[in-house]
Scaffold this motif. Structure first.
Motif, PDB file in Angstrom:
ATOM      1  N   ARG A   1      25.495 -21.761  38.920  1.00 21.47           N
ATOM      2  CA  ARG A   1      25.495 -20.385  38.417  1.00 21.47           C
ATOM      3  C   ARG A   1      24.138 -19.961  37.873  1.00 21.47           C
ATOM      4  NH1 ARG A   1      28.790 -20.935  34.167  1.00 21.47           N
ATOM      5  NH2 ARG A   1      27.006 -21.092  32.741  1.00 21.47           N
ATOM      6  N   ASP A   2      23.420 -20.885  37.233  1.00 17.72           N
ATOM      7  CA  ASP A   2      22.195 -20.509  36.517  1.00 17.72           C
ATOM      8  C   ASP A   2      20.917 -21.077  37.139  1.00 17.72           C
ATOM      9  OD1 ASP A   2      23.815 -19.178  34.698  1.00 17.72           O
ATOM     10  OD2 ASP A   2      23.978 -20.916  33.369  1.00 17.72           O
ATOM     11  N   LEU A   3      20.867 -22.382  37.345  1.00 16.92           N
ATOM     12  CA  LEU A   3      19.617 -23.001  37.781  1.00 16.92           C
ATOM     13  C   LEU A   3      19.246 -22.626  39.212  1.00 16.92           C
ATOM     14  CD1 LEU A   3      17.286 -24.970  37.115  1.00 16.92           C
ATOM     15  CD2 LEU A   3      18.670 -26.774  38.153  1.00 16.92           C
ATOM     16  N   LEU A   4      20.151 -22.828  40.158  1.00 11.13           N
ATOM     17  CA  LEU A   4      19.806 -22.606  41.562  1.00 11.13           C
ATOM     18  C   LEU A   4      19.486 -21.143  41.865  1.00 11.13           C
ATOM     19  CD1 LEU A   4      22.317 -25.010  43.372  1.00 11.13           C
ATOM     20  CD2 LEU A   4      20.082 -25.477  42.392  1.00 11.13           C
ATOM     21  N   PRO A   5      20.297 -20.172  41.406  1.00 13.58           N
ATOM     22  CA  PRO A   5      19.948 -18.765  41.691  1.00 13.58           C
ATOM     23  C   PRO A   5      18.646 -18.323  41.035  1.00 13.58           C
ATOM     24  CG  PRO A   5      22.265 -18.955  41.075  1.00 13.58           C
ATOM     25  CD  PRO A   5      21.622 -20.267  40.770  1.00 13.58           C
ATOM     26  N   SER A   6      18.389 -18.763  39.810  1.00 12.93           N
ATOM     27  CA  SER A   6      17.159 -18.332  39.130  1.00 12.93           C
ATOM     28  C   SER A   6      15.940 -18.958  39.791  1.00 12.93           C
ATOM     29  CB  SER A   6      17.209 -18.684  37.640  1.00 12.93           C
ATOM     30  OG  SER A   6      17.315 -20.086  37.444  1.00 12.93           O
ATOM     31  N   PHE A   7      16.070 -20.200  40.263  1.00 11.32           N
ATOM     32  CA  PHE A   7      14.961 -20.829  40.993  1.00 11.32           C
ATOM     33  C   PHE A   7      14.667 -20.036  42.260  1.00 11.32           C
ATOM     34  CE2 PHE A   7      13.400 -23.545  44.368  1.00 11.32           C
ATOM     35  CZ  PHE A   7      12.335 -24.193  43.771  1.00 11.32           C
ATOM     36  N   ASP A   8      15.706 -19.713  43.012  1.00 17.39           N
ATOM     37  CA  ASP A   8      15.510 -18.965  44.261  1.00 17.39           C
ATOM     38  C   ASP A   8      14.863 -17.610  44.002  1.00 17.39           C
ATOM     39  OD1 ASP A   8      16.499 -20.956  45.828  1.00 17.39           O
ATOM     40  OD2 ASP A   8      18.519 -20.130  45.993  1.00 17.39           O
ATOM     41  N   ARG A   9      15.347 -16.889  42.992  1.00 16.27           N
ATOM     42  CA  ARG A   9      14.788 -15.554  42.720  1.00 16.27           C
ATOM     43  C   ARG A   9      13.351 -15.642  42.234  1.00 16.27           C
ATOM     44  NH1 ARG A   9      20.199 -14.269  41.215  1.00 16.27           N
ATOM     45  NH2 ARG A   9      19.884 -14.977  39.071  1.00 16.27           N
ATOM     46  N   LEU A  10      13.068 -16.630  41.401  1.00 16.89           N
ATOM     47  CA  LEU A  10      11.703 -16.783  40.897  1.00 16.89           C
ATOM     48  C   LEU A  10      10.734 -17.107  42.024  1.00 16.89           C
ATOM     49  CD1 LEU A  10       9.713 -16.923  38.589  1.00 16.89           C
ATOM     50  CD2 LEU A  10      10.504 -19.245  38.088  1.00 16.89           C
ATOM     51  N   LEU A  11      11.161 -17.922  42.965  1.00 19.30           N
ATOM     52  CA  LEU A  11      10.277 -18.311  44.062  1.00 19.30           C
ATOM     53  C   LEU A  11      10.223 -17.264  45.163  1.00 19.30           C
ATOM     54  CD1 LEU A  11       8.480 -20.519  45.335  1.00 19.30           C
ATOM     55  CD2 LEU A  11      10.543 -21.443  46.392  1.00 19.30           C
ATOM     56  N   LEU A  12      11.364 -16.640  45.467  1.00 17.58           N
ATOM     57  CA  LEU A  12      11.454 -15.821  46.672  1.00 17.58           C
ATOM     58  C   LEU A  12      11.364 -14.319  46.447  1.00 17.58           C
ATOM     59  CD1 LEU A  12      14.350 -17.767  48.456  1.00 17.58           C
ATOM     60  CD2 LEU A  12      11.899 -18.005  48.829  1.00 17.58           C
TER      61      LEU A  12
ATOM     62  N   ASN B   1       9.854  -7.468  38.125  1.00 12.24           N
ATOM     63  CA  ASN B   1      10.865  -7.434  37.066  1.00 12.24           C
ATOM     64  C   ASN B   1      11.949  -8.474  37.307  1.00 12.24           C
ATOM     65  OD1 ASN B   1       9.621  -5.305  35.659  1.00 12.24           O
ATOM     66  ND2 ASN B   1      10.646  -3.766  36.928  1.00 12.24           N
ATOM     67  N   GLU B   2      12.354  -8.608  38.564  1.00 11.82           N
ATOM     68  CA  GLU B   2      13.364  -9.611  38.891  1.00 11.82           C
ATOM     69  C   GLU B   2      12.821 -11.010  38.655  1.00 11.82           C
ATOM     70  OE1 GLU B   2      16.421 -10.789  42.548  1.00 11.82           O
ATOM     71  OE2 GLU B   2      15.030  -9.108  42.752  1.00 11.82           O
ATOM     72  N   GLN B   3      11.534 -11.213  38.956  1.00  9.93           N
ATOM     73  CA  GLN B   3      10.925 -12.515  38.697  1.00  9.93           C
ATOM     74  C   GLN B   3      10.907 -12.836  37.203  1.00  9.93           C
ATOM     75  OE1 GLN B   3       7.200 -13.678  40.390  1.00  9.93           O
ATOM     76  NE2 GLN B   3       7.662 -12.841  42.406  1.00  9.93           N
ATOM     77  N   MET B   4      10.620 -11.832  36.375  1.00 11.98           N
ATOM     78  CA  MET B   4      10.594 -12.058  34.928  1.00 11.98           C
ATOM     79  C   MET B   4      11.971 -12.438  34.412  1.00 11.98           C
ATOM     80  SD  MET B   4       8.048  -9.037  33.576  1.00 11.98           S
ATOM     81  CE  MET B   4       8.381  -9.458  31.865  1.00 11.98           C
ATOM     82  N   THR B   5      13.003 -11.733  34.885  1.00 10.67           N
ATOM     83  CA  THR B   5      14.368 -12.055  34.482  1.00 10.67           C
ATOM     84  C   THR B   5      14.754 -13.451  34.931  1.00 10.67           C
ATOM     85  OG1 THR B   5      15.006  -9.724  34.610  1.00 10.67           O
ATOM     86  CG2 THR B   5      16.781 -11.338  34.653  1.00 10.67           C
ATOM     87  N   ALA B   6      14.396 -13.773  36.187  1.00 10.16           N
ATOM     88  CA  ALA B   6      14.710 -15.094  36.730  1.00 10.16           C
ATOM     89  C   ALA B   6      13.988 -16.191  35.958  1.00 10.16           C
ATOM     90  CB  ALA B   6      14.345 -15.144  38.208  1.00 10.16           C
ATOM     91  N   ARG B   7      12.760 -15.909  35.538  1.00  9.75           N
ATOM     92  CA  ARG B   7      11.971 -16.914  34.807  1.00  9.75           C
ATOM     93  C   ARG B   7      12.654 -17.268  33.496  1.00  9.75           C
ATOM     94  NH1 ARG B   7       5.555 -16.961  35.059  1.00  9.75           N
ATOM     95  NH2 ARG B   7       6.221 -16.011  37.015  1.00  9.75           N
ATOM     96  N   SER B   8      13.183 -16.262  32.808  1.00 14.61           N
ATOM     97  CA  SER B   8      13.874 -16.501  31.543  1.00 14.61           C
ATOM     98  C   SER B   8      15.140 -17.329  31.762  1.00 14.61           C
ATOM     99  CB  SER B   8      14.225 -15.162  30.890  1.00 14.61           C
ATOM    100  OG  SER B   8      14.976 -15.365  29.712  1.00 14.61           O
TER     101      SER B   8
END
Length: 489
Positions: free
Chosen positions: A188-199, A204-211
């Protein structure tokens, strides 16, 4: 693919071929291939950066320590036999032969999860994959991976696949019931945020994903701190370890591509090393260097910055850096020899870039301009020929004058008339190149702006060789880490 051009290849190279291509330039003037040692003071970038410790918020409960990329590189792969068989690719729907089969398309971390579970249980499986530039057969629905059961049934549901493997060979167990809550957090948290941060290309989406990513990493670190280890939930591997393994080892890519920095606890660093040492992980995971090359080719780009403009940015940047370094030496730096070594390398690569840049302008770009506005590039070919002669002369000066300082032969360059004359010639080169590029940008590039520019870039990509890795980092040094991934394309 970011390109510098000058000689047409027989076909467009694939991503895996980039490292083996040669820098091409105008045939009468072969490109520079001499390598110079990179000093600590002037090293070129684009190497995997270490995981930098920079927490979003201090957490006194977690002891932190730096983790270098070397610490999580793959050890030598075990010599133990693998219970897999690589199968020939086929467009026919697979027929059951009493062996499990796994199919995937491109890089698939989910396929890695399934393969790790299979390797852990030592279950025989036939593997078939299609690269990202290949088209899988019609029966492959597009959801990757596809797993074929012993009765021929196909499924892409990973949870169902794990249940099947558990029933087929209960020992060693994935202990799915014990790992349920932790698996939910990872998925729910680690895999989706990793994907969004990288891809993601949205800042703004990267900043949210980074947090969210940092919070998930801190949660996993906390679980490891309370675990008896060495795995997430104790001494035995569970489903949680299987699904997190392909992602944890990719953390350095976030630093490389997105300039992301984060803290890694001692317990997490030790856990990553433990996972990397397991035979069932070693047999499966893709090396980081291959993943980097893959993402270089597939990461979304924010928009078409033409190859011309990008190379202009790089040329200006390196002219300014070179002039600054040469001026420092001229003013009597006590590190003149060290600075001269880096300056010589930078200038020799700059000459190679200017030759290749001029070649693809003369052979491709200006021809496109002429189709749009006849006569707009009159005299440019003669200018290009003169430029090549000037570069040859400048290259000799760099080798003689800067080289003598780099070798320690010219002890006091600040008092040398020859070195003063070189610095003046470098400034003149910078002024003439900047004037030339400004004219192109004002008068010519506007002719192919927007969709026209993208079409020309595609034409260049399909008709000319990409620059080799010697020059590519040099071009991209002018960009921030977050921007580099957009243009290695």
């Amino acid at each position: 693919m970011l390109c510098c051009f000058g000689a047409k290849p027989t076909s467009s190279p694939k991503v895996a071929d980039v490292a083996d291509t040669e820098l091409s330039a105008q045939p009468k003037h072969a490109p520079l291939t001499t390598a110079f040692p990179v000093t600590a003071n002037d090293a070129l970038p684009l190497k995997l950066s270490p995981l930098t410790l920079a927490p979003d918020s201090p957490d006194a409960s977690l002891k932190s320590a730096p983790v270098s990329v070397n610490a999580i590189q793959l050890p030598a792969i075990s010599a133990a036999p693998r219970v897999i068989a690589l199968q020939p690719k086929t467009f026919d729907k697979p027929v059951s032969n009493g062996v499990f089969k796994l199919f995937w398309h491109g890089y698939s971390p989910i396929a890695e999860q399934v393969r790790i579970a299979l390797a852990l249980k030592n279950i025989k499986v036939d593997l078939t994959s299609w690269s990202s530039d290949e088209t899988p057969p019609p029966w492959f629905a597009g959801t990757s991976p596809v797993f074929q059961l012993l009765d021929g049934t196909l499924t892409s549901n990973v949870s169902e696949i794990f249940d099947i493997l558990e029933a087929h060979k209960p020992i060693p167990s994935l202990d799915r019931a014990k790992a349920t809550d932790l698996v939910a957090v990872i998925q729910r948290d680690l895999l989706p945020s990793f994907d969004r941060l990288l891809l993601s290309i949205d800042q703004n989406e990267q900043m949210t994903a980074r947090s969210k990513f940092n919070a998930a990493v801190n949660f996993i670190s906390g679980e490891l701190t309370s675990s008896t280890g060495p795995f997430l939930l104790g001494s035995a591997v569970t489903e949680a370890d299987v699904i997190v393994a392909p992602i944890l080892r990719q953390f350095p890519l976030l630093t490389y591509f997105r300039d992301a920095t984060f803290r890694v606890s001692d317990s997490l660093a030790s856990y990553v090393q433990t996972l990397e040492s397991q035979h069932f992980v070693q047999q499966v995971v893709v090396p980081l260097a291959q993943l980097k090359a893959l993402y270089v080719s597939t990461l979304p780009k924010q928009g078409p910055l033409s190859l011309v403009r990008l190379q202009h940015v790089a040329i200006r940047y390196h002219l300014d850096r070179s002039t600054s370094q040469a001026t420092t030496i001229l003013h009597g730096s006590n590190q003149a020899q060290t600075l001269a070594k880096g300056l010589q390398q930078r200038l020799m690569l700059l000459v190679a870039l200017l030759r290749a840049h001029g070649a693809f302008e003369d052979e491709v770009l200006f021809l496109e301009f002429e189709k749009i506005k006849f006569g707009c590039t009159k005299g440019t070919h003669d200018e290009y020929e003169r430029k090549l002669l000037k570069l040859e002369s400048f290259e000799r000066v760099v080798q003689q004058i800067v080289g003598s300082v780099a070798k320690g032969q010219l002890k006091k360059p600040a008092k040398s008339d020859e070195f003063k004359a070189f610095v003046e010639s470098l400034r003149n080169l910078g002024n003439s190149e900047k004037f030339h590029m400004a004219g192109e940008e004002a008068d010519l590039l506007t002719l192919i702006s927007g969709q026209g520019e993208a079409a020309v870039v595609r034409s260049i990509h399909f008709n000319f060789k990409p620059v080799n890795e010697e020059l590519l980092p040099y071009i991209l040094e002018a960009l921030s880490p977050a921007d580099r991934a957009q243009y290695i394309h």
